[in-house]
Design a protein around this motif. Structure first.
Motif, PDB file in Angstrom:
ATOM      1  N   ASP A 185       0.868  -1.692   0.174  1.00 45.74           N
ATOM      2  CA  ASP A 185      -0.063   0.117   0.151  1.00 45.74           C
ATOM      3  C   ASP A 185       0.646   0.803  -0.354  1.00 45.74           C
ATOM      4  OD1 ASP A 185      -2.303  -1.293  -0.058  1.00 45.74           O
ATOM      5  OD2 ASP A 185      -2.517  -0.549   2.257  1.00 45.74           O
ATOM      6  N   TRP A 186       2.002   1.481   0.870  1.00 48.30           N
ATOM      7  CA  TRP A 186       2.858   2.599   0.802  1.00 48.30           C
ATOM      8  C   TRP A 186       3.445   2.466  -1.112  1.00 48.30           C
ATOM      9  CZ3 TRP A 186       4.090   6.211   3.870  1.00 48.30           C
ATOM     10  CH2 TRP A 186       5.743   6.689   3.573  1.00 48.30           C
ATOM     11  N   LEU A 187       3.570   1.564  -1.539  1.00 42.66           N
ATOM     12  CA  LEU A 187       4.344   2.061  -2.492  1.00 42.66           C
ATOM     13  C   LEU A 187       3.026   2.300  -3.459  1.00 42.66           C
ATOM     14  CD1 LEU A 187       6.460  -1.533  -3.552  1.00 42.66           C
ATOM     15  CD2 LEU A 187       7.164   1.353  -2.598  1.00 42.66           C
ATOM     16  N   ALA A 188       2.040   1.946  -3.624  1.00 47.38           N
ATOM     17  CA  ALA A 188       0.826   2.018  -3.870  1.00 47.38           C
ATOM     18  C   ALA A 188       0.844   3.578  -3.773  1.00 47.38           C
ATOM     19  CB  ALA A 188      -0.301   1.345  -3.973  1.00 47.38           C
ATOM     20  N   CYS A 189       0.423   4.207  -2.608  1.00 50.89           N
ATOM     21  CA  CYS A 189       0.019   6.063  -2.357  1.00 50.89           C
ATOM     22  C   CYS A 189       1.623   6.600  -3.272  1.00 50.89           C
ATOM     23  CB  CYS A 189       0.613   5.705  -0.968  1.00 50.89           C
ATOM     24  SG  CYS A 189       0.555   7.742  -0.220  1.00 50.89           S
ATOM     25  N   LEU A 190       2.558   6.360  -2.734  1.00 47.25           N
ATOM     26  CA  LEU A 190       3.751   7.171  -3.296  1.00 47.25           C
ATOM     27  C   LEU A 190       3.599   6.761  -5.157  1.00 47.25           C
ATOM     28  CD1 LEU A 190       6.549   5.844  -1.863  1.00 47.25           C
ATOM     29  CD2 LEU A 190       5.766   7.794  -1.380  1.00 47.25           C
ATOM     30  N   ASP A 191       3.231   6.217  -5.337  1.00 50.25           N
ATOM     31  CA  ASP A 191       2.642   6.064  -7.299  1.00 50.25           C
ATOM     32  C   ASP A 191       1.353   6.980  -7.443  1.00 50.25           C
ATOM     33  OD1 ASP A 191       4.623   4.555  -7.804  1.00 50.25           O
ATOM     34  OD2 ASP A 191       2.920   2.463  -7.631  1.00 50.25           O
ATOM     35  N   ALA A 192       1.056   7.089  -6.420  1.00 49.73           N
ATOM     36  CA  ALA A 192      -1.069   7.299  -5.990  1.00 49.73           C
ATOM     37  C   ALA A 192      -0.365   9.250  -6.407  1.00 49.73           C
ATOM     38  CB  ALA A 192      -2.290   7.541  -5.469  1.00 49.73           C
ATOM     39  N   LEU A 193       0.497   9.574  -5.152  1.00 50.00           N
ATOM     40  CA  LEU A 193       1.297  10.643  -5.261  1.00 50.00           C
ATOM     41  C   LEU A 193       2.022  11.599  -6.665  1.00 50.00           C
ATOM     42  CD1 LEU A 193       2.020  11.185  -1.821  1.00 50.00           C
ATOM     43  CD2 LEU A 193       0.944  12.361  -2.551  1.00 50.00           C
ATOM     44  N   ASP A 194       2.826  10.174  -6.906  1.00 47.20           N
ATOM     45  CA  ASP A 194       3.793  10.731  -8.346  1.00 47.20           C
ATOM     46  C   ASP A 194       2.259  11.323  -8.900  1.00 47.20           C
ATOM     47  OD1 ASP A 194       6.012  10.669  -7.526  1.00 47.20           O
ATOM     48  OD2 ASP A 194       5.786   8.646  -7.905  1.00 47.20           O
ATOM     49  N   ALA A 195       1.716  10.707  -9.473  1.00 50.94           N
ATOM     50  CA  ALA A 195       0.366  10.885 -10.774  1.00 50.94           C
ATOM     51  C   ALA A 195      -0.029  12.125 -10.498  1.00 50.94           C
ATOM     52  CB  ALA A 195      -0.612  10.071 -10.754  1.00 50.94           C
ATOM     53  N   VAL A 196      -0.554  12.325  -8.758  1.00 51.73           N
ATOM     54  CA  VAL A 196      -1.089  13.941  -8.937  1.00 51.73           C
ATOM     55  C   VAL A 196      -0.084  14.823  -9.379  1.00 51.73           C
ATOM     56  CG1 VAL A 196      -1.588  15.770  -7.424  1.00 51.73           C
ATOM     57  CG2 VAL A 196      -2.372  13.020  -7.256  1.00 51.73           C
ATOM     58  N   ARG A 197       0.973  14.624  -9.374  1.00 51.12           N
ATOM     59  CA  ARG A 197       2.029  15.895  -9.206  1.00 51.12           C
ATOM     60  C   ARG A 197       2.396  15.997 -10.644  1.00 51.12           C
ATOM     61  NH1 ARG A 197       8.045  15.379  -6.280  1.00 51.12           N
ATOM     62  NH2 ARG A 197       8.009  17.182  -7.779  1.00 51.12           N
ATOM     63  N   GLU A 198       2.506  14.509 -11.703  1.00 46.93           N
ATOM     64  CA  GLU A 198       3.166  14.289 -12.786  1.00 46.93           C
ATOM     65  C   GLU A 198       2.103  15.564 -14.265  1.00 46.93           C
ATOM     66  OE1 GLU A 198       5.852  10.679 -12.426  1.00 46.93           O
ATOM     67  OE2 GLU A 198       4.228  10.691 -13.189  1.00 46.93           O
ATOM     68  N   PRO A 199       2.014  16.086 -14.909  1.00 47.03           N
ATOM     69  CA  PRO A 199       1.299  16.787 -15.789  1.00 47.03           C
ATOM     70  C   PRO A 199       0.480  15.661 -16.896  1.00 47.03           C
ATOM     71  CG  PRO A 199       3.694  17.452 -16.540  1.00 47.03           C
ATOM     72  CD  PRO A 199       3.679  17.116 -14.995  1.00 47.03           C
ATOM     73  N   ILE A 200      -0.568  15.668 -16.810  1.00 47.76           N
ATOM     74  CA  ILE A 200      -1.460  14.644 -17.873  1.00 47.76           C
ATOM     75  C   ILE A 200      -1.173  15.476 -19.160  1.00 47.76           C
ATOM     76  CG2 ILE A 200      -2.816  13.432 -17.950  1.00 47.76           C
ATOM     77  CD1 ILE A 200      -4.422  14.057 -15.948  1.00 47.76           C
ATOM     78  N   PRO A 201      -0.264  14.071 -19.908  1.00 39.68           N
ATOM     79  CA  PRO A 201      -0.547  13.809 -21.192  1.00 39.68           C
ATOM     80  C   PRO A 201      -1.511  14.886 -22.291  1.00 39.68           C
ATOM     81  CG  PRO A 201       1.182  12.129 -20.908  1.00 39.68           C
ATOM     82  CD  PRO A 201      -0.103  12.995 -19.324  1.00 39.68           C
ATOM     83  N   ALA A 202      -1.430  15.751 -23.028  1.00 39.55           N
ATOM     84  CA  ALA A 202      -2.561  16.322 -24.012  1.00 39.55           C
ATOM     85  C   ALA A 202      -3.201  14.720 -25.265  1.00 39.55           C
ATOM     86  CB  ALA A 202      -2.710  17.600 -24.267  1.00 39.55           C
ATOM     87  N   ASP A 203      -4.090  14.820 -25.262  1.00 40.31           N
ATOM     88  CA  ASP A 203      -4.536  13.844 -26.196  1.00 40.31           C
ATOM     89  C   ASP A 203      -4.072  14.667 -27.700  1.00 40.31           C
ATOM     90  OD1 ASP A 203      -8.070  12.907 -24.744  1.00 40.31           O
ATOM     91  OD2 ASP A 203      -5.525  12.478 -24.120  1.00 40.31           O
ATOM     92  N   ASP A 204      -3.595  13.470 -29.013  1.00 37.36           N
ATOM     93  CA  ASP A 204      -3.618  13.791 -29.620  1.00 37.36           C
ATOM     94  C   ASP A 204      -4.770  14.506 -31.224  1.00 37.36           C
ATOM     95  OD1 ASP A 204      -0.722  12.003 -29.861  1.00 37.36           O
ATOM     96  OD2 ASP A 204      -1.063  13.550 -29.395  1.00 37.36           O
TER      97      ASP A 204
END
Length: 385
Positions: A366-385
């Motif tokens: 769960d700890w690793l999943a939580c860090l991944d979730a925080l990374d997803a919040v921090r990283e910009p979502i690529p725009a659709d082509d």
């Protein structure tokens, strides 16, 4: 203005004013306090406003997080499903500070306990950072039990073993040599005055107030050292600095607030996991200075024993279980995942409270999943082509 690149995590319900002396130490040694952001992790029954006022008075950036504010932080980051990772009323709440660090742009983390003080002659923050940047020769320690007593340098005189050191690994034969070190990811400062012992050893030292009668001084520490790869050591979080990269493998485990009442092994077991990861990845835990003065408040030794006894047998075996895990992993998260897999999949019925191993393995995932979730919040979502 200097960028805040250091997150200082202080679990406290008592003596948060000790931080004034750490700030004074920084000023005396010319360390730039603008680099620090202090996270005081406390409880709802404490006066968080007074803690915040202390930081304001010192002119140091920081925030105070009691239980309510921690819940709000989880919600604001969209990770409320992981709030169980932080145990209630436990020293292991330092893990919240790790999440805070991970969500921010901090390069370094510090753990400081509120019953410690810096030594005036030591540049506390500067010395830890120099340790993390160390490149050179240093003493390397090993033993025939695969464990290094961090108090080995004067053990013939004081006979002390620190909290978390396995009883089966005592009376070890110690060997030292010089080695070359260039990739330090954690710096463990040791302690004078009250040694960090477990309750059984404190009772054997004849003290009923949780403090031990044998004390340590600067004379007990002859120099800095690392433990040889394949050897483990106790890592105490009262005086510790580390690089951001180790956070995935440095979860302070869910102690006290669990069905088995296992407590007091959060930093010890996280140190075992970190040392295994370091050995696989070719990095180092640096030990020695800067020393701090440990002024543990008097409390019942039997109370500490009650908190520790549920995990004493498990502590004898945890290191051996994870010792063969993670081969081929190339990052801290992958090593941590492999160790979690071993704990989740094993049959621990032969040990008292063995189910706790499965429990912490699940929390590690769960700890690793939580860090991944925080990374997803921090990283910009690529725009659709």
């Amino acid at each position: 203005m200097t960028e805040e690149d250091i997150c200082v995590v202080v679990p406290t319900i008592r003596e948060y004013e000790c931080m004034r002396e750490y700030f004074d130490n920084a000023r005396e040694h010319g360390f730039d306090l603008n680099r620090l952001h202090v996270v005081l992790v406390t409880e709802d029954f404490c006066d968080g406003n007074e803690m915040a006022a202390m930081l304001d008075d010192e002119g140091v950036s920081g925030e105070v997080f009691d239980g309510t504010r921690r819940d709000e932080w989880f919600e604001s980051h969209g990770i409320s499903e992981y709030s169980h990772l932080i145990p209630a009323a436990s020293h292991a709440q330092t893990s919240f500070g790790l999440l805070y660090l991970w969500a921010g742009d901090f390069e370094y983390g510090f753990f400081i306990d509120d019953d410690t003080l810096p030594h005036a002659e030591d540049d506390f923050f500067g010395r830890h950072l120099r340790n993390l940047q160390f490149d050179g020769e240093i003493e390397q320690v090993s033993s025939d039990e695969q464990w290094v007593n961090v108090l080995y340098q004067n053990a013939d005189e004081h006979g002390l073993y620190p909290r978390g050191y396995p009883y089966a690994a005592m009376d070890e034969h110690v060997e030292t040599e010089t080695t070359q070190v260039s990739d330090v990811v954690a710096s463990q400062g040791l302690w004078t005055n009250v040694p960090d012992l477990d309750a059984v050893r404190i009772l054997m030292d004849g003290d009923l107030q949780g403090q031990a009668q044998t004390r340590t001084s600067r004379d007990d520490f002859e120099g800095d050292f690392v433990a040889e790869p394949g050897n483990y050591l106790t890592v105490c979080s009262m005086n510790l600095a580390f690089r951001r990269e180790v956070v995935p493998a440095f979860y302070q485990l869910p102690m006290d607030d669990n069905p088995w009442n296992v407590g007091r092994f959060d930093d010890i077991w996280s140190g075992v996991f970190l040392k295994r990861a370091c050995d696989l990845l070719g990095t180092q835990i640096y030990n020695g200075g800067p020393l701090c003065e440990h002024n543990k408040a008097p409390r019942s030794t039997f109370g500490d024993l009650q908190n520790e006894v549920a995990g004493l047998e498990l502590n004898e075996h945890l290191w051996d279980i994870i010792d063969g895990t993670g081969e081929g992993a190339d990052c801290y998260a992958d090593v941590f995942s492999a160790m979690a897999d071993a704990l989740v999949s094993g049959d621990w019925s032969e040990y008292e409270n063995g189910e706790f191993f499965t429990y912490i393995g699940e929390y590690m995932h769960d700890w690793l999943a939580c860090l991944d979730a925080l990374d997803a919040v921090r990283e910009p979502i690529p725009a659709d082509d």
